[in-house]
Scaffold this motif. Structure first.
Motif, mmCIF file in Angstrom:
data_model
loop_
_atom_site.group_PDB
_atom_site.id
_atom_site.type_symbol
_atom_site.label_atom_id
_atom_site.label_comp_id
_atom_site.label_asym_id
_atom_site.label_seq_id
_atom_site.Cartn_x
_atom_site.Cartn_y
_atom_site.Cartn_z
ATOM 1 N N GLN A 106 -42.895 2.160 49.017
ATOM 2 C CA GLN A 106 -43.487 2.798 48.233
ATOM 3 C C GLN A 106 -43.683 4.118 49.107
ATOM 4 O OE1 GLN A 106 -43.919 1.929 44.985
ATOM 5 N NE2 GLN A 106 -44.983 4.894 45.235
ATOM 6 N N THR A 107 -43.601 3.903 50.588
ATOM 7 C CA THR A 107 -43.941 5.218 51.263
ATOM 8 C C THR A 107 -42.357 5.775 51.250
ATOM 9 O OG1 THR A 107 -45.062 3.348 52.563
ATOM 10 C CG2 THR A 107 -44.569 5.219 53.531
ATOM 11 N N LEU A 108 -41.877 4.783 51.438
ATOM 12 C CA LEU A 108 -40.301 5.513 51.523
ATOM 13 C C LEU A 108 -39.761 6.313 50.044
ATOM 14 C CD1 LEU A 108 -37.950 2.900 52.784
ATOM 15 C CD2 LEU A 108 -38.791 5.096 54.119
ATOM 16 N N TRP A 109 -40.468 5.785 49.137
ATOM 17 C CA TRP A 109 -40.350 6.451 47.806
ATOM 18 C C TRP A 109 -41.403 7.497 47.834
ATOM 19 C CZ3 TRP A 109 -36.649 5.888 44.025
ATOM 20 C CH2 TRP A 109 -37.288 6.268 42.390
ATOM 21 N N ILE A 110 -42.270 7.999 48.115
ATOM 22 C CA ILE A 110 -43.450 9.399 48.174
ATOM 23 C C ILE A 110 -42.828 10.402 48.936
ATOM 24 C CG2 ILE A 110 -45.490 9.957 49.074
ATOM 25 C CD1 ILE A 110 -46.555 7.658 48.884
ATOM 26 N N ILE A 111 -42.068 9.323 50.464
ATOM 27 C CA ILE A 111 -40.799 10.412 50.993
ATOM 28 C C ILE A 111 -39.660 10.985 50.499
ATOM 29 C CG2 ILE A 111 -39.555 10.646 53.332
ATOM 30 C CD1 ILE A 111 -41.766 8.501 54.089
ATOM 31 N N GLY A 112 -39.326 10.102 49.811
ATOM 32 C CA GLY A 112 -38.180 11.000 49.360
ATOM 33 C C GLY A 112 -38.067 11.827 48.487
ATOM 34 N N THR A 113 -39.077 11.158 47.581
ATOM 35 C CA THR A 113 -39.478 12.580 46.179
ATOM 36 C C THR A 113 -39.754 13.708 47.038
ATOM 37 O OG1 THR A 113 -40.331 10.569 45.192
ATOM 38 C CG2 THR A 113 -41.235 12.557 44.580
ATOM 39 N N ALA A 114 -40.922 13.847 48.437
ATOM 40 C CA ALA A 114 -41.303 14.876 48.443
ATOM 41 C C ALA A 114 -40.146 15.799 48.867
ATOM 42 C CB ALA A 114 -42.326 14.746 49.656
ATOM 43 N N LEU A 115 -39.468 15.025 49.388
ATOM 44 C CA LEU A 115 -37.903 15.690 50.050
ATOM 45 C C LEU A 115 -36.606 16.140 48.706
ATOM 46 C CD1 LEU A 115 -37.400 13.645 52.704
ATOM 47 C CD2 LEU A 115 -38.678 15.492 53.251
#
Length: 337
Positions: A106-115
């Protein structure tokens, strides 16, 4: 609601008579939040506080992180991650040894979306030296297939149109990690890897492919093929993309091998070929040969011409691997000895 009605009555002006002499009561901030909603910045802080709190249940942490992912879909909110000092605690979730696979996913999902398509966020996150951690998340030994897939999503968001991040890939073993992804047991990981590589190859503007003249054609099997100084085409065949591993394949060699002799995938390795994966690789080879003016070595040409030459199409049908007839002819010409 009763508090709101009470405040309204107490502070209303009668229709007749003189104005009230009593001091106006301040409205409870909780009521204001109930009416107007909390600012996104506050919601983001609160979500991450819960997300990193080990005292919370995993379900509550996942829900909070899911809420944060929805908030950073807004590019202004994504940029606020730096202003609010949230990038570091978010990245720390990936670094913590006790972070579960689901929380990491889920953390990787947040990071990918923000980038995504966000240069400001890319630079802010790159300051944390995140590539080693993202690449580690691609390892099948300690990450689920879904987590590896989302790690590629985050890596893609960081690398696209970000020359500084791409340059670091060779230093931290990034190209080797992507070569391994071409043999991942999860076909979604393979597909996303090839999609990312093709995206990195595409010129960022129509004129960029012609920034420098062609380099001379190779005169031997070991000479590097000519490549324009555009995009990231050199990562496919430049010796530096081998990252110092003696006898290791370049990305271009690995892609050709994955096309012609793919490693079986699936739970028990029962599936040998995937049409979308092959189409993605052929599209990369076409992009390399045309948009990047890349050239294949004689060894690569022999392998590809033999493979492509065995693909026949009936008149009137679309050529194989998603290429138009014109594109097919261009690629066939590029691999002809």
């Amino acid at each position: 609601m009763q508090s709101l009605l009470r405040w309204s009555v107490e502070n209303s002006t009668p229709s007749t008579g003189s104005p009230p002499t009593t001091t106006t009561n301040k409205l409870d901030p909780g009521i204001i939040d109930h009416i107007l909603g909390k600012p996104d910045a506050q919601l983001m802080r609160e979500a991450l506080i819960i997300g990193v709190d080990e005292r919370q249940t995993e379900d509550d942490r996942l829900q909070a992180l899911d809420d944060l992912e929805m908030l950073v879909q807004n590019i202004d909110n994504a940029n606020d991650l730096e202003k609010l000092g949230l990038w570091q605690p978010l990245h720390n979730l990936l670094l913590a040894s006790d972070t579960t696979d689901t929380l990491k996913m889920q953390t990787l999902w947040i990071i990918g979306t923000a980038l995504q398509n966000n240069p400001a966020a890319q630079l802010a996150y790159l300051d944390l030296d995140p590539l080693p951690t993202l690449l580690k998340s691609l390892s099948p030994t300690s990450n689920s297939a879904e987590t590896r897939s989302r790690a590629l999503y985050a890596l893609s968001g960081l690398l696209k149109l970000n020359a500084a991040a791409v340059q670091q890939m060779g230093v931290v073993g990034g190209w080797s990690a992507l070569r391994m992804c071409l043999e991942d047991s999860e076909i979604r990981v393979r597909r996303k890897t090839t999609f990312l590589l093709n995206t990195l190859l595409l010129p960022t503007s129509p004129s960029q492919a012609n920034l420098q003249p062609n380099i001379s054609l190779p005169t031997s099997e070991t000479a590097p093929p000519p490549i324009h100084a555009n995009s990231h085409a050199s990562m496919l065949s430049d010796p530096s993309s081998k990252e110092g591993e003696e006898g290791s394949l370049s990305l271009l060699d690995a892609l050709i091998s994955a096309l012609i002799e793919p490693v079986p995938f699936g739970v028990d390795g029962e599936v040998e070929k995937d049409e979308e994966f092959q189409e993605n690789i052929v599209r990369i080879l076409y992009t390399f040969a045309t948009s990047c003016n890349g050239a294949f070595s004689d060894v690569q040409k022999r392998s590809l011409s033999g493979f492509l030459g065995g693909i026949t199409t009936t008149q009137g049908e679309e050529p194989s691997f998603g290429l138009t007839s014109g594109e097919w002819d261009e690629l066939s010409g590029a691999v002809r000895l």
